[in-house]
Motif scaffolding. Structure first.
Motif, short mmCIF file in Angstrom:
data_model
loop_
_atom_site.label_atom_id
_atom_site.label_comp_id
_atom_site.label_asym_id
_atom_site.label_seq_id
_atom_site.Cartn_x
_atom_site.Cartn_y
_atom_site.Cartn_z
N ASN A 178 0.81 -1.22 0.00
CA ASN A 178 0.00 0.00 0.00
C ASN A 178 0.84 1.26 0.00
N ARG A 179 1.78 1.34 -0.92
CA ARG A 179 2.68 2.48 -0.99
C ARG A 179 1.93 3.75 -1.43
N GLN A 180 2.51 4.90 -1.13
CA GLN A 180 1.92 6.18 -1.53
C GLN A 180 2.12 6.43 -3.03
N VAL A 181 1.08 6.90 -3.69
CA VAL A 181 1.16 7.23 -5.12
C VAL A 181 0.42 8.54 -5.37
N VAL A 182 0.73 9.13 -6.51
CA VAL A 182 -0.03 10.28 -7.00
C VAL A 182 -0.46 9.97 -8.43
N LEU A 183 -1.74 10.11 -8.69
CA LEU A 183 -2.27 9.95 -10.04
C LEU A 183 -2.53 11.34 -10.60
N ALA A 184 -1.79 11.68 -11.65
CA ALA A 184 -1.97 12.97 -12.32
C ALA A 184 -2.70 12.71 -13.64
N ARG A 185 -3.77 13.43 -13.89
CA ARG A 185 -4.50 13.20 -15.14
C ARG A 185 -4.90 14.53 -15.79
N GLU A 186 -5.04 14.48 -17.10
CA GLU A 186 -5.48 15.64 -17.88
C GLU A 186 -4.63 16.88 -17.59
#
Length: 271
Positions: A178-186
């Motif tokens: 459950n690592r930290q992530v960032v989802l960047a979109r558009e």
């Protein structure tokens, strides 16, 4: 001998094109585009009229040879992708390599790049990072790549298509937990969005998301197992926890636990 200009174009907002990119596109003899219809919209917006030639994944070998011949004839050519910087996860890489082999001058015209824009606004460590493009589809090589991500001590950047996002996140959850992530979109568009959290939290909100996707994945912050701590100096051990953003008091407590020592004994080393 002509020159090949690698011209970065906007990834969404047309105002992100540079003055230099506009001037190059106006002055070259030919523009090699991933999708000529897409590029024509950009050229029309800036009132640029130039001959276009397609250069995509399915014709890159044939078109590379044609473009090399035109460069040798003295034509200057601008290479563009559908969006962003050519040569990164697109067919432009082949013509660039061939130009270098043929000693044809290659000139980069910098501009927008989705992975860099996603990284700098992510809030995740930017000191060292690895860009892996799209994950392989083959199960064996995909698993190997996921294991590489799991072990990496550097921030990881991935691209993903919206219809494959959920399955990719589930694969990441299975291997990375459950690592930290960032989802960047558009990025740079009207619906630009940064979704931050652990993988499980991102999965919960990702089902109906659309648009271009960039995933920024936190590096592996787990330090060596206890039986390897003895190979570290106290200073190195302290630095490992400090790099994770821990405060002095917490670091000393952890080091004492790791090494089976008294906290006061560790504290005296760092007063």
């Amino acid at each position: 001998m002509g020159k090949l200009y690698i011209v970065a174009t906007p990834i969404g907002n047309l105002e992100d094109i540079t003055l230099r990119a506009i001037n190059v596109l106006k002055n070259v003899d030919l523009i090699a585009a991933e999708d000529t219809r897409h590029t024509l919209k950009l050229l029309n917006h800036f009132e640029i009229s130039k001959p276009l030639i397609s250069n995509h994944r399915h014709n890159e070998d044939e078109k590379t040879n044609i473009l090399i011949e035109k460069l040798k004839e003295g034509l200057d050519i601008a290479l563009v992708s559908d969006a962003g910087t050519p040569g990164i996860c697109d067919p432009g890489e082949a013509i660039i390599k061939k130009c270098i082999e043929e000693q044809i001058e290659v000139i980069p015209i910098p501009g927008a790049c989705a992975m860099i824009n996603a990284l700098i606004a992510s809030g995740i460590d930017t000191k060292e990072f690895v860009f892996l493009g799209f994950l392989p589809l083959n199960k064996k090589t995909r698993k190997e790549k996921l294991e590489e991500i799991k072990a990496s001590k550097k921030t990881i950047i991935l691209y993903e298509a919206p219809h494959k996002l959920l399955s990719t996140l589930k694969d990441l959850k299975e291997i990375l937990e459950n690592r930290q992530v960032v989802l960047a979109r558009e990025l740079t568009k009207i619906h630009e969005e940064f979704i931050r959290g652990n993988i499980e939290e991102i999965i919960k909100v990702s089902e109906n998301l659309k648009g271009e996707m960039v995933l920024i994945i936190e590096k592996n912050n787990k330090i060596e197992e206890k039986n390897n701590f003895e190979n570290l100096t106290l200073e190195e051990h302290y630095k490992l926890y400090e790099n994770q953003g821990l405060q002095k008091k917490e670091i000393i407590k952890k080091i004492a636990k790791d090494r089976g020592l008294n906290k006061n004994e560790i504290y005296q080393k760092f007063v």
